[in-house]
Design a protein around this motif. Sequence first.
Motif, PDB file in Angstrom:
ATOM      1  N   SER A 122      25.578 128.186 -26.775  1.00  0.00           N
ATOM      2  CA  SER A 122      24.553 127.341 -27.842  1.00  0.00           C
ATOM      3  C   SER A 122      25.002 127.254 -29.216  1.00  0.00           C
ATOM      4  CB  SER A 122      23.334 128.341 -27.689  1.00  0.00           C
ATOM      5  OG  SER A 122      23.491 130.003 -28.452  1.00  0.00           O
ATOM      6  N   SER A 182      15.361 131.455 -24.434  1.00  0.00           N
ATOM      7  CA  SER A 182      15.773 130.587 -25.251  1.00  0.00           C
ATOM      8  C   SER A 182      16.811 129.655 -24.824  1.00  0.00           C
ATOM      9  CB  SER A 182      15.856 131.326 -26.476  1.00  0.00           C
ATOM     10  OG  SER A 182      16.409 130.396 -27.570  1.00  0.00           O
ATOM     11  N   ARG A 183      16.581 128.371 -25.066  1.00  0.00           N
ATOM     12  CA  ARG A 183      17.674 127.311 -24.807  1.00  0.00           C
ATOM     13  C   ARG A 183      18.221 127.151 -23.636  1.00  0.00           C
ATOM     14  NH1 ARG A 183      21.107 127.431 -30.647  1.00  0.00           N
ATOM     15  NH2 ARG A 183      19.540 126.959 -32.083  1.00  0.00           N
ATOM     16  N   LYS A 184      17.589 127.882 -22.557  1.00  0.00           N
ATOM     17  CA  LYS A 184      18.552 127.905 -21.161  1.00  0.00           C
ATOM     18  C   LYS A 184      18.344 126.777 -20.382  1.00  0.00           C
ATOM     19  CE  LYS A 184      18.740 133.052 -20.719  1.00  0.00           C
ATOM     20  NZ  LYS A 184      18.787 134.178 -20.048  1.00  0.00           N
ATOM     21  N   VAL A 210      21.708 121.457 -25.153  1.00  0.00           N
ATOM     22  CA  VAL A 210      21.302 122.704 -25.761  1.00  0.00           C
ATOM     23  C   VAL A 210      20.544 122.688 -27.161  1.00  0.00           C
ATOM     24  CG1 VAL A 210      22.425 124.848 -26.561  1.00  0.00           C
ATOM     25  CG2 VAL A 210      23.081 123.815 -24.543  1.00  0.00           C
ATOM     26  N   GLU A 211      21.228 121.875 -27.935  1.00  0.00           N
ATOM     27  CA  GLU A 211      20.795 121.611 -29.322  1.00  0.00           C
ATOM     28  C   GLU A 211      19.426 120.936 -29.370  1.00  0.00           C
ATOM     29  OE1 GLU A 211      23.807 118.256 -28.503  1.00  0.00           O
ATOM     30  OE2 GLU A 211      23.563 120.208 -28.259  1.00  0.00           O
ATOM     31  N   GLN A 212      19.074 120.516 -28.465  1.00  0.00           N
ATOM     32  CA  GLN A 212      17.704 119.673 -28.379  1.00  0.00           C
ATOM     33  C   GLN A 212      16.762 120.305 -27.586  1.00  0.00           C
ATOM     34  OE1 GLN A 212      18.258 115.492 -27.418  1.00  0.00           O
ATOM     35  NE2 GLN A 212      19.849 115.382 -29.055  1.00  0.00           N
ATOM     36  N   ARG A 213      16.696 121.684 -27.341  1.00  0.00           N
ATOM     37  CA  ARG A 213      15.938 122.296 -26.594  1.00  0.00           C
ATOM     38  C   ARG A 213      14.935 123.358 -27.363  1.00  0.00           C
ATOM     39  NH1 ARG A 213      20.454 124.435 -21.843  1.00  0.00           N
ATOM     40  NH2 ARG A 213      20.833 122.302 -21.241  1.00  0.00           N
ATOM     41  N   LEU A 214      14.624 123.135 -28.720  1.00  0.00           N
ATOM     42  CA  LEU A 214      13.626 123.980 -29.378  1.00  0.00           C
ATOM     43  C   LEU A 214      12.307 123.972 -28.659  1.00  0.00           C
ATOM     44  CD1 LEU A 214      12.795 125.703 -31.934  1.00  0.00           C
ATOM     45  CD2 LEU A 214      12.810 123.427 -33.084  1.00  0.00           C
ATOM     46  N   SER A 225      12.015 126.140 -25.792  1.00  0.00           N
ATOM     47  CA  SER A 225      12.200 127.442 -26.136  1.00  0.00           C
ATOM     48  C   SER A 225      11.037 128.101 -26.603  1.00  0.00           C
ATOM     49  CB  SER A 225      13.252 127.451 -27.018  1.00  0.00           C
ATOM     50  OG  SER A 225      14.492 127.219 -26.734  1.00  0.00           O
ATOM     51  N   HIS A 236      17.047 132.395 -29.961  1.00  0.00           N
ATOM     52  CA  HIS A 236      17.709 131.494 -30.977  1.00  0.00           C
ATOM     53  C   HIS A 236      17.194 131.122 -32.366  1.00  0.00           C
ATOM     54  CE1 HIS A 236      20.034 131.260 -27.302  1.00  0.00           C
ATOM     55  NE2 HIS A 236      21.113 131.325 -27.737  1.00  0.00           N
ATOM     56  N   ASP A 237      16.160 130.575 -32.031  1.00  0.00           N
ATOM     57  CA  ASP A 237      15.316 129.809 -33.275  1.00  0.00           C
ATOM     58  C   ASP A 237      14.379 130.759 -33.748  1.00  0.00           C
ATOM     59  OD1 ASP A 237      16.491 127.031 -32.987  1.00  0.00           O
ATOM     60  OD2 ASP A 237      15.916 127.447 -30.884  1.00  0.00           O
TER      61      ASP A 237
END
Length: 371
Positions: A113, A304-306, A318-322, A325, A343-344
């Motif tokens: 991530s 988170s982000r999985k 991964v960076e677009q999974r907020l 999550s 993560h967030d």
Amino acid sequence: MTTESIYIRPIGFVPGPQAEEGDAIRLAGSMVYAHRFAVILRRDGQVAERWTCSPEHIAQVLGELPDSVGAEAETQWANLTVAHPPLSLGERTVRLDQPQVMGILNVTPDSFSDGGKFLDDPEVGKAQAAAMLEAGASIIDIGGESTKPGAQAVFEDQEIERILPAVQYCAAMGAAVSIDSRRAGVMEAALDTGAGIVNDVSALQYDPRSAELVAARGCPVILMHAPGSGQDLHEGGDYASVVFDVFDQLKARRDAAVQAGISADRIMLDPGLGFGKTLADNTALINALPLFHALGHPVLLGASRKRMIGALSNEAPVEQRLGGSVALAMAGMDAGAHLLRVHDVAETVQARNVWRGLRDAALTDFSDLAI
């Protein structure tokens, strides 16, 4: 020889006990109230019988069960109604009567991530930890080895070298620190430096020294389910029924931990989303998450982000999974999860606070009951 096993799964939920005239329980001391339960009897690995009932009639159902599972059923029912005490972590106390957010700080070069940015520059890692604490993280979980599929294992001394600066600066901030490791030497070094929780993705199987260490230190420990007990934690993910299999395997690891001298009230459990599990396995576990309270320990959800978020959202990177999550964190809250590993942090804490506001209001708003 016939083998029988029993499971009590909460399947119906209400905003508060008044919605069912008191015929509901507070699930494992969380802010979630359960009114309907499925009592499931398995025989030789197959579901043989299933009853549904409310708390008012649970004693009758349990009283009719075979003697081979009667005591276990009574234990599970008691576990579903227990309120877990706060985590005592030195000068820090983490209450478990609402969902708590655990912020992830990976100090690895190959994290799925964050790509090692918190390892290369300690000041960046320190700023990230401070931001998570300010945003409302109750615990910072520090890891020095990637456990994504195909990741290369690291040597113990290398992992220690990675995590110690992060443990030191997080502890210096006054943070409650968790060490995400499967090696006893790393656990010991982190605990000596200020960590208060051990988070072992192998559930104390990988390193034969780890259970003895955790027992001697008396610290809380998170036991996560992974099908592989060796180098590759993802291997061996073949399940007859993933929900029951993970439940049984976590129960076995819990029992092994207690037998090793670890106090039962220091154990937390994590079903291990994404570890040797397909998309169907992961969704089944999230939908059945309330069942895991029947084991009698605080439950952690790490979604988170999985990968499953990408699989369910047009292969979002991964960076677009907020959004996904936060959606899974909300599912965890609705299931009574005590800890959310994310993560967030800021976004998850905001979602938690709104969720809690709705829950608090539901306990005091009686205006719709006469309708």
